[in-house]
Motif scaffolding. Sequence first.
Motif, PDB file in Angstrom:
ATOM      1  N   THR A   1      32.096  -3.745  55.113  1.00 18.30           N
ATOM      2  CA  THR A   1      32.150  -2.397  55.679  1.00 18.30           C
ATOM      3  C   THR A   1      30.825  -1.716  55.401  1.00 18.30           C
ATOM      4  O   THR A   1      30.343  -1.736  54.270  1.00 18.30           O
ATOM      5  N   ILE A   2      30.243  -1.138  56.463  1.00 16.05           N
ATOM      6  CA  ILE A   2      28.994  -0.392  56.291  1.00 16.05           C
ATOM      7  C   ILE A   2      29.356   1.045  55.952  1.00 16.05           C
ATOM      8  O   ILE A   2      29.974   1.746  56.751  1.00 16.05           O
ATOM      9  N   LEU A   3      28.983   1.473  54.762  1.00  8.69           N
ATOM     10  CA  LEU A   3      29.229   2.853  54.340  1.00  8.69           C
ATOM     11  C   LEU A   3      27.943   3.658  54.509  1.00  8.69           C
ATOM     12  O   LEU A   3      26.895   3.278  53.970  1.00  8.69           O
ATOM     13  N   THR A   4      28.039   4.731  55.244  1.00  5.80           N
ATOM     14  CA  THR A   4      26.907   5.643  55.424  1.00  5.80           C
ATOM     15  C   THR A   4      27.297   6.998  54.871  1.00  5.80           C
ATOM     16  O   THR A   4      28.332   7.563  55.270  1.00  5.80           O
ATOM     17  N   VAL A   5      26.489   7.514  53.962  1.00  9.97           N
ATOM     18  CA  VAL A   5      26.760   8.806  53.339  1.00  9.97           C
ATOM     19  C   VAL A   5      25.711   9.800  53.822  1.00  9.97           C
ATOM     20  O   VAL A   5      24.502   9.606  53.619  1.00  9.97           O
ATOM     21  N   HIS A   6      26.158  10.844  54.453  1.00  8.50           N
ATOM     22  CA  HIS A   6      25.264  11.866  55.005  1.00  8.50           C
ATOM     23  C   HIS A   6      25.090  13.004  54.004  1.00  8.50           C
ATOM     24  O   HIS A   6      26.070  13.514  53.472  1.00  8.50           O
TER      25      HIS A   6
ATOM     26  N   THR B   1      31.176  10.630  46.719  1.00  4.32           N
ATOM     27  CA  THR B   1      30.209   9.690  47.294  1.00  4.32           C
ATOM     28  C   THR B   1      28.828  10.324  47.406  1.00  4.32           C
ATOM     29  O   THR B   1      28.685  11.489  47.788  1.00  4.32           O
ATOM     30  N   GLN B   2      27.824   9.535  47.071  1.00  2.00           N
ATOM     31  CA  GLN B   2      26.437  10.003  47.073  1.00  2.00           C
ATOM     32  C   GLN B   2      25.622   9.198  48.081  1.00  2.00           C
ATOM     33  O   GLN B   2      25.991   8.076  48.415  1.00  2.00           O
ATOM     34  N   PRO B   3      24.500   9.743  48.551  1.00  5.23           N
ATOM     35  CA  PRO B   3      23.656   8.985  49.489  1.00  5.23           C
ATOM     36  C   PRO B   3      23.272   7.605  48.955  1.00  5.23           C
ATOM     37  O   PRO B   3      23.150   6.653  49.736  1.00  5.23           O
ATOM     38  N   GLY B   4      23.103   7.458  47.660  1.00  7.17           N
ATOM     39  CA  GLY B   4      22.784   6.153  47.068  1.00  7.17           C
ATOM     40  C   GLY B   4      23.911   5.142  47.167  1.00  7.17           C
ATOM     41  O   GLY B   4      23.707   3.962  46.899  1.00  7.17           O
ATOM     42  N   ASP B   5      25.085   5.595  47.552  1.00 10.55           N
ATOM     43  CA  ASP B   5      26.210   4.679  47.753  1.00 10.55           C
ATOM     44  C   ASP B   5      26.160   4.010  49.126  1.00 10.55           C
ATOM     45  O   ASP B   5      26.942   3.088  49.391  1.00 10.55           O
ATOM     46  N   SER B   6      25.280   4.479  50.001  1.00 12.12           N
ATOM     47  CA  SER B   6      25.159   3.889  51.329  1.00 12.12           C
ATOM     48  C   SER B   6      24.761   2.420  51.206  1.00 12.12           C
ATOM     49  O   SER B   6      23.740   2.092  50.579  1.00 12.12           O
ATOM     50  N   ALA B   7      25.561   1.549  51.772  1.00 11.90           N
ATOM     51  CA  ALA B   7      25.343   0.101  51.651  1.00 11.90           C
ATOM     52  C   ALA B   7      26.444  -0.607  52.435  1.00 11.90           C
ATOM     53  O   ALA B   7      27.320   0.040  53.015  1.00 11.90           O
ATOM     54  N   VAL B   8      26.405  -1.922  52.406  1.00  9.78           N
ATOM     55  CA  VAL B   8      27.519  -2.727  52.912  1.00  9.78           C
ATOM     56  C   VAL B   8      28.375  -3.127  51.715  1.00  9.78           C
ATOM     57  O   VAL B   8      27.850  -3.546  50.681  1.00  9.78           O
ATOM     58  N   TYR B   9      29.678  -2.953  51.864  1.00  8.11           N
ATOM     59  CA  TYR B   9      30.604  -3.289  50.790  1.00  8.11           C
ATOM     60  C   TYR B   9      31.444  -4.492  51.218  1.00  8.11           C
ATOM     61  O   TYR B   9      32.045  -4.497  52.291  1.00  8.11           O
ATOM     62  N   PHE B  10      31.467  -5.497  50.354  1.00  2.40           N
ATOM     63  CA  PHE B  10      32.256  -6.703  50.604  1.00  2.40           C
ATOM     64  C   PHE B  10      33.345  -6.832  49.557  1.00  2.40           C
ATOM     65  O   PHE B  10      33.097  -6.656  48.363  1.00  2.40           O
ATOM     66  N   CYS B  11      34.542  -7.175  50.008  1.00  3.80           N
ATOM     67  CA  CYS B  11      35.550  -7.647  49.070  1.00  3.80           C
ATOM     68  C   CYS B  11      35.485  -9.171  49.071  1.00  3.80           C
ATOM     69  O   CYS B  11      35.050  -9.788  50.043  1.00  3.80           O
TER      70      CYS B  11
ATOM     71  N   GLY C   1      43.874 -21.529  56.495  1.00  2.00           N
ATOM     72  CA  GLY C   1      42.987 -21.363  55.355  1.00  2.00           C
ATOM     73  C   GLY C   1      42.901 -19.926  54.915  1.00  2.00           C
ATOM     74  O   GLY C   1      43.521 -19.040  55.488  1.00  2.00           O
ATOM     75  N   GLU C   2      42.116 -19.698  53.883  1.00  2.89           N
ATOM     76  CA  GLU C   2      41.997 -18.346  53.354  1.00  2.89           C
ATOM     77  C   GLU C   2      41.146 -17.494  54.256  1.00  2.89           C
ATOM     78  O   GLU C   2      40.142 -17.922  54.793  1.00  2.89           O
ATOM     79  N   SER C   3      41.493 -16.277  54.391  1.00  3.32           N
ATOM     80  CA  SER C   3      40.604 -15.311  55.022  1.00  3.32           C
ATOM     81  C   SER C   3      40.758 -14.000  54.286  1.00  3.32           C
ATOM     82  O   SER C   3      41.825 -13.664  53.791  1.00  3.32           O
ATOM     83  N   VAL C   4      39.671 -13.299  54.203  1.00  5.28           N
ATOM     84  CA  VAL C   4      39.684 -11.971  53.593  1.00  5.28           C
ATOM     85  C   VAL C   4      39.002 -11.061  54.579  1.00  5.28           C
ATOM     86  O   VAL C   4      37.852 -11.283  54.933  1.00  5.28           O
ATOM     87  N   GLY C   5      39.668 -10.082  55.085  1.00  3.62           N
ATOM     88  CA  GLY C   5      39.072  -9.253  56.129  1.00  3.62           C
ATOM     89  C   GLY C   5      39.224  -7.792  55.844  1.00  3.62           C
ATOM     90  O   GLY C   5      39.968  -7.365  54.984  1.00  3.62           O
ATOM     91  N   LEU C   6      38.503  -7.000  56.561  1.00  6.24           N
ATOM     92  CA  LEU C   6      38.494  -5.561  56.396  1.00  6.24           C
ATOM     93  C   LEU C   6      39.048  -4.899  57.643  1.00  6.24           C
ATOM     94  O   LEU C   6      38.949  -5.403  58.744  1.00  6.24           O
ATOM     95  N   HIS C   7      39.637  -3.702  57.466  1.00  8.11           N
ATOM     96  CA  HIS C   7      40.216  -3.028  58.604  1.00  8.11           C
ATOM     97  C   HIS C   7      39.155  -2.369  59.459  1.00  8.11           C
ATOM     98  O   HIS C   7      39.264  -2.323  60.680  1.00  8.11           O
ATOM     99  N   LEU C   8      38.131  -1.761  58.874  1.00 10.29           N
ATOM    100  CA  LEU C   8      37.127  -1.020  59.611  1.00 10.29           C
ATOM    101  C   LEU C   8      35.758  -1.543  59.245  1.00 10.29           C
ATOM    102  O   LEU C   8      35.418  -1.696  58.091  1.00 10.29           O
ATOM    103  N   PRO C   9      34.895  -1.751  60.244  1.00  7.56           N
ATOM    104  CA  PRO C   9      33.554  -2.242  59.944  1.00  7.56           C
ATOM    105  C   PRO C   9      32.582  -1.171  59.486  1.00  7.56           C
ATOM    106  O   PRO C   9      31.603  -1.474  58.852  1.00  7.56           O
ATOM    107  N   THR C  10      32.803   0.108  59.841  1.00  2.00           N
ATOM    108  CA  THR C  10      31.891   1.178  59.448  1.00  2.00           C
ATOM    109  C   THR C  10      32.674   2.369  58.929  1.00  2.00           C
ATOM    110  O   THR C  10      33.803   2.609  59.342  1.00  2.00           O
ATOM    111  N   LEU C  11      32.035   3.105  58.030  1.00  2.00           N
ATOM    112  CA  LEU C  11      32.619   4.305  57.475  1.00  2.00           C
ATOM    113  C   LEU C  11      31.508   5.307  57.229  1.00  2.00           C
ATOM    114  O   LEU C  11      30.536   4.999  56.546  1.00  2.00           O
ATOM    115  N   SER C  12      31.645   6.486  57.798  1.00  2.00           N
ATOM    116  CA  SER C  12      30.666   7.550  57.586  1.00  2.00           C
ATOM    117  C   SER C  12      31.335   8.712  56.862  1.00  2.00           C
ATOM    118  O   SER C  12      32.411   9.152  57.273  1.00  2.00           O
TER     119      SER C  12
END
Lengths: 116, 116
Positions: free
Chosen positions: A110-115, A80-90, A1-12
């Motif tokens: 992917t959880i994106l954290t912007v410091h 990238t700005q602090p307001g971009d911090s979120a979970v991103y889904f394709c 079946g179809e799957s859509v996956g990401l390479h990395l779960p977190t990004l800082s």
Amino acid sequence: GESVGLHLPTLSVQEGDNSIINCAYSNSASDYFIWYKQESGKGPQFIIDIRSNMDKRQGQRVTVLLNKTVKHLSLQIAATQPGDSAVYFCAGNTFAGGTSYGKLTFGQGTILTVHP
Amino acid sequence: DTEVTQTPKHLVMGMTNKKSLKCEQHMGHRAMYWYKQKAKKPPELMFVYSYEKLSINESVPSRFSPECPNSSLLNLHLHALQPEDSALYLCASSQGFLFGRNQPQHFGDGTRLSIL
């Protein structure tokens, strides 16, 4: 079946850096791809989409790249700005023939954290 | 602000209760969707309505009963739920395939459901 996956779960990243979020898909029948941003306590918010007959699409500070040969897409966020911090889904979308709706299959996110 | 409105935002119910989740959109979209999202996971499709008719049921247990009273409203009736049904329930709508191109799904902010 179809799957859509990401390479990395977190990004800082640091504020001002460019961010790249990757996604792989397995179903060649997916003909339309969407990136969503989900902030805490909210629903997924549409960011940008791309059809399968395109390989690049740009929006405001965001660019989506699609490589159908290796079934890979990416989301690039410039300055990238602090307001971009979120979970991103394709999500890959398949339309059933003769219907008015699409069936989305999401990647794991992917959880994106912007410091600052 | 989202153009898909969901009520209530939070719901706590016992396993013997009957409750309903409501979703409303005024974008003229003819396809509406229910998703379930567990913490730190992507949304999973439950039901799709197209032109007010149930088009997809992703093998959802009968304790979840969807209803589409008109083109702007979508309900999810809940009865005899289990603790594992605690999740964020998201509603989405889309125009589907319009003017020769795919259209994205737009999500509400969800109802946070807790089953005691």
